[in-house]
Every structure is written in C-alpha cells, then in structure tokens.
Design a protein around this motif. Structure first.
Motif, PDB file in Angstrom:
ATOM      1  N   TYR A   1      -0.161   1.064  -7.503  1.00 33.80           N
ATOM      2  CA  TYR A   1       1.199   0.484  -7.802  1.00 33.80           C
ATOM      3  C   TYR A   1       1.152  -1.007  -7.995  1.00 33.80           C
ATOM      4  O   TYR A   1       0.541  -1.961  -7.069  1.00 33.80           O
ATOM      5  CB  TYR A   1       2.011   1.181  -6.653  1.00 33.80           C
TER       6      TYR A   1
ATOM      7  N   ASP B   1      -0.667  -1.147  -3.884  1.00 37.59           N
ATOM      8  CA  ASP B   1      -1.164  -0.158  -3.259  1.00 37.59           C
ATOM      9  C   ASP B   1      -1.872   0.875  -4.237  1.00 37.59           C
ATOM     10  O   ASP B   1      -1.701   0.960  -5.309  1.00 37.59           O
ATOM     11  CB  ASP B   1      -0.080   0.739  -2.574  1.00 37.59           C
ATOM     12  N   VAL B   2      -2.809   1.356  -3.227  1.00 34.98           N
ATOM     13  CA  VAL B   2      -3.758   2.433  -4.009  1.00 34.98           C
ATOM     14  C   VAL B   2      -3.721   3.410  -2.949  1.00 34.98           C
ATOM     15  O   VAL B   2      -3.739   3.389  -1.714  1.00 34.98           O
ATOM     16  CB  VAL B   2      -5.345   1.847  -4.151  1.00 34.98           C
TER      17      VAL B   2
ATOM     18  N   VAL C   1       1.796   6.569  -2.537  1.00 35.08           N
ATOM     19  CA  VAL C   1       2.081   5.370  -3.406  1.00 35.08           C
ATOM     20  C   VAL C   1       3.681   5.439  -3.937  1.00 35.08           C
ATOM     21  O   VAL C   1       3.969   4.513  -3.825  1.00 35.08           O
ATOM     22  CB  VAL C   1       1.006   5.355  -4.613  1.00 35.08           C
TER      23      VAL C   1
ATOM     24  N   LYS D   1       5.919   4.495  -1.211  1.00 35.64           N
ATOM     25  CA  LYS D   1       5.815   3.137  -0.872  1.00 35.64           C
ATOM     26  C   LYS D   1       6.546   2.341  -1.933  1.00 35.64           C
ATOM     27  O   LYS D   1       7.514   1.478  -1.406  1.00 35.64           O
ATOM     28  CB  LYS D   1       4.289   2.854  -0.817  1.00 35.64           C
ATOM     29  N   TYR D   2       6.511   2.783  -3.087  1.00 36.65           N
ATOM     30  CA  TYR D   2       7.034   2.150  -4.295  1.00 36.65           C
ATOM     31  C   TYR D   2       8.528   2.408  -3.954  1.00 36.65           C
ATOM     32  O   TYR D   2       9.326   1.467  -4.293  1.00 36.65           O
ATOM     33  CB  TYR D   2       6.671   2.684  -5.637  1.00 36.65           C
TER      34      TYR D   2
END
Lengths: 287, 397
Positions: free
Chosen positions: B232, B240-241, B247, B250-251
C-alpha cells in the motif's frame, strides 16, 4: 549470499554508456525482423501499386530533376545518360536520408511503445536501417536493370571492374552516417521538438551541396572548391558509387577521401552509440 | 526462506524535475507567436524547476509465487514502481534485484499497428512483449481461441471494434510465459464475461506454475480475487506490506480517517437486499464541519470506474431542491441505478464555494460502490451507462 550472480537482472540508477548489451539485442532478433516487416509492409497497405512505389518514387524524382537540371549538368558527366546518373544519386541519397530522418525521430515516434514495454531500444534504429537497406536494394536492382539496358543499347560502356567489391562497404558507410547523424539529432528532439521542422529542410539543403545531381567540382578545375566539397563525408561515397557503375567522369574513386569518410563514419557512430545509450535511459522522463 | 525471494527492492527512489510554468500560456495562435518570440530570448535562461519524488526510499521483498496487489490513491507511486520494475525508466536511487524473466503489461495492445491484420499483430505484439517467433507459433491457436475473434483474424485491426481489439490484445498477453508478471490496471477491458475469463486465466497461471504476479488496481474486488499479498503506497512511500485483506483494511481505514478530519461520507443502498441493484436507490450522505464551510457551498460527487474513466458526476447545484435551504452542513444524494455495469466504482467528493471556484477540498476514493444487475435477466444486462435518475436535497443533521 546476495552476490550479483544470484540475480538474473539488477536494475540500478546508472549503467555504463558503453554497455550495449548486444546479447539481449540478439535475443530480441525476432522483434527486429517483425519491425522491419511492419515498416515495409505497412507503407503500401491500401495502395494499388504496392511495393512498386519503392521504385516509382525515386523514378518520379529522377524525372523531375531531369527536367530541371539535365541541361546544366549533363555535359559534365562524360556522356553518361543524365537520367541514369540522377537515378543512381537519388537512390543512394534517399537511402541515406531515410536512415537519418527516421532515426532522428525514433524516440518520439516510438514513445508510446517505449513508455509501456521494455525491449532493447537499439532494436528500433536497427530496424529502421534494415528496412532502408531492403528498400535500397530493391531500387538498386532496378538501377542495375536500367544500367544493363543502357549498356545493351550502347549508351554506356561496360566499365565494371574489381572495385565493385567496394559496394557493400559504401552501403554500410552510408547507413552508418545516416544513423549516427540521426541519433545525435534524436537526442535533441526529445527535448526540443523544434528540430523536427528543421530536419526535412536540412536534409534537402544537404542534398544540394552533395554530389547527388552533379559530380563534384574536379580538382583540376578548382582545387579549393573540390577540397571543400569533399569535406562532406557523403561526397566521396557518392562519387565512388557512381565511378564503380557509371565509369570515369561521372565520379572519382579517391582512396584518401574514402578513408576520410570511413573514419568520419566510425567516429560519429561511436559518438552516436554513447549518445543513444544516455538518451535511452532518460528520455522517458523528458519526452 | 530468503532464497525464495524473486524480487528484492532496496531504498528505491525516483525523482522528477517538474517545470514550473510561471505564467499562463496564451490560447490564441497569435498569442503563441508572441510567446515563441519571447522563448527565443529566454532560451539560455534556466527555467525554475520543482522537485518531485514519485517514490521515496521504498524497500520490500517478494517471494516466488506471491500474487501481490498494489494499492494507493492516484499519484501514490504505484505506476512509477511498475515502470521501474519493467525497466522503462531507471530509478534515481536504490536498486532492484530480480530472479527469473519478467513480462510486464502496462497497457494492452502496445505496438498494435492498425493497418496490419490480427494475425500479423499477434506476432508483432507478442515479440514486443518478449516472446520469440517459435513461442508465438506454438501458442498461436490458443491465442486466437482465447481472443474470440477467429473470424476476423486476417482483417486489419483498425476495422475491429474496440472490444475485439482489447480481447485480441489481452489474449496475446495472457499467453506470455514469464516467471514474474506485472499488470497495471489492464483487467479493465472487455465485457464482464471476458474480465472474468482474464481473472481466471491469471489465477490459473499463478496457481499451476507458481508464477509471481504484481498487480495494480483500484478495484478491490479484482485484487481480492487474484492477490494474496498487498503493498500500500501513499505519496511515494510504502505504507504497509502484508496479507492482502489487512492491507486493504488499513488503506480503507486511512482513507476514512483523512475523510473524517474534514468531511463525513456515508454510503448506503436503500434496497431491501442491501445491494445497489438495478432500479434501486443509493444514498450518499456528505456532511462537513460547520465552521470551515459556510452555508451555500456546493458539494459534488464523481464516480469513476477503477481504470479511471469518469462515468458520472453530480453537482448539488444541478438540483433545484438544494438551494432552497438556508443553513445546512450536509447533502444527501439519492442515485438510482438505471443499469450500471456490475463493476466497482470509486467515488470522489469535492466541496467548493461556487460553481466556478476551485474545490476547497477534494477527497479521492472516499468510498467504493458496487452496482449490480442481479435482478435483471441475463439478456438485459448491459455495460452501457445511462444518465441516472437522481435527486439531491440539503438537510440538517
């Protein structure tokens, strides 16, 4: 463990300008062939005459130039038919000019492909040169046919000697010169598109100072003028080409000047390779 | 574990210098003449440049067989990353190490020549993508079969419909045989059935032979159906990975938080099934802080398909009900689905003072809506977007 050899490909900011990666070019040889095919086939799609145009185009140019210049130049070429003389010059010149103008445009013309896919960029100038050679060969065969006709009717003497073996070298030199000048210009056109308008004009002008429609001023007539004209690297090549096929008087075979042109071609070629490698990396960000 | 790594990216950065265009360019031919003359005078002057980092110090590793979805807002650096990975543009700093051969598909149909036939273009495009003639020979029939354009294979592609064109182009790409496949939004082609066929093909490629896939998309549904891992990006930085679902969550949380600071968006379908089916309404409620935005301001919505095509824009002042309220801090749009194609749409919201002033705030990607056509019989489902029936009124919460 993370040694260089472990990886098949390393993408880094700077790569040496001499790194041509010819191995990769070889791997993409099929693409080269297809580009050549595309360039040649696509030109005469939707035409009636098709590939005949490759011959007809220089032929029409020759006819026009004959009307204009025949009276002023035909006396200075030792009895050789001016028509044959002009065709020979125009075929050679078109070949050189096509290498030059097309490579000078290669980055802009291909920017949509270059921006989306990776392949060795060298493929596209190579394809341009290869297709130009093929078109030239077609015209060359036609020229030989005309030459034989003129020999049979007795207008031209049979003067072909061992020097005919120089022809492949001359063909390569013309391509190298066209390619090198073209690439040098292409590196500038990615930033300044203005140059594209100047090229067509420049090539035309270059043609009239080169011995295309007339021979070079003989040394005996005006040594200074002869020297200046021969400084043009295309001059000795065109002169030699005409000398080989049309005999003495239409051109001259001058070894020192030929050597000069060869040196010139290799030097500019070397520079062009460096320029190409540099532009190839950065042009996507400027184009 | 580490010897499974096929792509290793270390400290990757990409820098651009942007030209600052100081003054407004003239829009008349005469004005351009004058500008041209002025440019000659200034040719030696250094123009002012602006620094822009499209990617900044990005490092990650990808293992063999990973199917990685790359997400982020427009301009986050996703496409720049793919371009560097595909060797189209070099990085400014850092390095990438790759094991295995890479094929990237940043666009379908690159290098297609309109005058050449479908057959000739298969060879040309295939070679551009890095296949050899022998490889294409071997796969030719499979490509033609997949493309569904067999009847027109000897017709010049300029006579193709745009659907046939992309189908042929994707068919060629689908038959590349790389260890690592890089895809940029290319699935947005063809009709829904063909899209599904493509996703199946990609899944098939990755599961059967452990192929590594990198995939950029704005469509979470197609990312979820392909990818197991996510990257991301935001403003050139890797945020983020991890596993794709975390992910994406989180996005989405990040996007919501940004939105929450300024405006609130609440999207809900008004149908009994909870889906935005054909004929049903979708409610989009946008509310904003009272202090920052004064009464009388306008709220606009725009919907895009995930490949960036704007399909619908609604402006509050289009609706007569809107202006009749004095004090309000929210707008509610009711949008009827009159037959949207069944694919995710992302929504942008913009708020501005007046129709001809620039937006005070624009929130990109603040929601994803998924129209569906479930209630329609198959023969009535369509891709055509029709102007919807919609209303908008000002309310007070």
């Amino acid at each position: 463990m993370d040694s260089e050899e472990k990886w098949d490909l390393v993408v880094k900011p700077q790569v040496s300008v001499f790194d041509l990666n010819l191995k990769e070019v070889w791997r993409y040889r099929d693409l080269l062939i297809l580009f050549v095919k595309r360039d040649i086939v696509a030109v005469y799609k939707q035409t009636i005459l098709g590939p005949i145009w490759f011959v007809l185009q220089p032929l029409l140019q020759t006819i026009v130039f004959n009307f204009v210049f025949s009276s002023s130049f035909s006396r200075s070429i030792n009895g050789c038919p001016y028509f044959l003389f002009t065709f020979c010059g125009i075929a050679c010149w078109n070949y050189f000019a096509e290498c030059l103008t097309n490579t000078s445009n290669t980055f802009i013309a291909n920017s949509s492909i270059f921006g989306k896919v990776y392949f060795p960029r060298l493929i596209s100038p190579l394809a341009i040169v290869t297709s130009s050679v093929i078109k030239f060969l077609i015209q060359f065969v036609f020229f030989i046919v005309m030459l034989i006709y003129f020999i049979v009717i007795g207008r031209v003497g049979m003067e072909i000697s061992w020097s005919v073996f120089l022809v492949p070298l001359l063909v390569i030199l013309m391509a190298m010169l066209g390619l090198s000048i073209g690439i040098t210009i292409s590196s500038l056109t990615t930033k300044y598109r203005d140059l594209r308008f100047l090229i067509a004009f420049g090539v035309q002008l270059f043609m009239f100072v080169s011995p295309v429609l007339r021979p070079v001023t003989p040394e005996a007539v005006n040594a200074k003028k002869h020297f200046i004209e021969m400084l043009n690297p295309m001059a000795s090549i065109l002169e030699a080409f005409k000398f080989i096929f049309l005999g003495n008087g239409t051109g001259t075979l001058s070894w020192p000047w030929l050597l000069y042109s060869t040196g010139f071609a290799f030097l500019t070629f070397f520079l062009a390779v460096i320029i190409f490698n540099k532009v190839e990396k950065s042009f996507m960000d400027t184009v | 574990m580490s010897n499974n790594v096929v792509i290793k990216v270390e400290g990757l950065s990409k820098h651009y210098l942007l030209n600052k265009s100081a003054k407004q360019k003239s829009d008349t031919l005469y004005g351009n003449f004058i500008d041209g003359v002025k440019n000659i005078k200034n040719i030696t002057k250094k123009r002012e440049k602006q620094d822009f980092w499209a990617l900044k110090d990005v490092s990650f590793e990808i293992e063999k067989g990973d199917r990685v979805g790359i997400i982020g807002r427009n301009g986050a650096g996703k496409s720049t990353l793919l371009k560097i990975l595909s060797r189209i543009t070099p990085p400014t700093k850092g390095r990438i190490e790759i094991t295995g051969n890479v094929a990237s598909l940043l666009e379908v149909g690159t290098g297609f020549h309109g005058d050449l036939s479908g057959r000739e273009n298969i060879y040309l495009n295939g070679s551009i993508l890095g296949m050899t003639k022998a490889e294409i020979d071997a796969k030719f029939d499979a490509i033609v079969d997949f493309s569904e354009v067999e009847a027109f294979i000897d017709t010049p592609v300029k006579r193709y419909s745009s659907g046939m064109y992309v189908k042929l182009a994707f068919a060629i790409a689908a038959h590349m045989d790389p260890d690592i496949l890089i895809l940029d939004e290319v699935l947005a082609v063809g009709d829904a059935a063909f899209q599904k066929k493509c996703i199946d093909k990609i899944n098939d490629l990755s599961s059967s032979s452990g192929r590594t896939i990198l995939f950029v998309s704005h469509s979470f549904s197609s990312i979820r159906s392909i990818c197991n891992k996510g990257l991301y990006f935001d403003s050139g930085k890797l945020m983020d990975v991890g596993p794709i679902d975390t992910v994406i969550t989180k996005y989405q949380r990040f996007v919501k938080e940004t939105v929450a600071q300024n405006i609130n968006v609440n999207v809900k379908p008004l149908s009994s099934t909870g889906e935005w089916d054909v004929g049903t309404d979708l409610s989009v409620e946008v509310s904003w802080e009272r202090g920052r935005f004064a009464p009388g301001w306008h709220c606009d919505l725009a919907f895009y398909t995930f490949d960036g095509v704007k399909i619908l824009a609604l402006q509050s002042q289009m609706f007569s009900e809107f202006s009749s309220y004095g004090e309000y801090n929210a707008a509610e749009f009711i949008i009827q689905n009159v037959g949207f194609a069944s694919s995710d749409l992302r929504m942008d919201v913009g708020i501005r003072k007046d129709i001809d002033t620039p937006y005070e705030i624009v929130v990109e990607n603040c929601a994803t809506v998924s129209p569906s056509q479930k209630s329609l019989p198959l023969y009535k489902r369509q891709d055509v977007i029709i102007v919807p029936k919609a209303t908008c009124k000002a309310i007070k919460i």
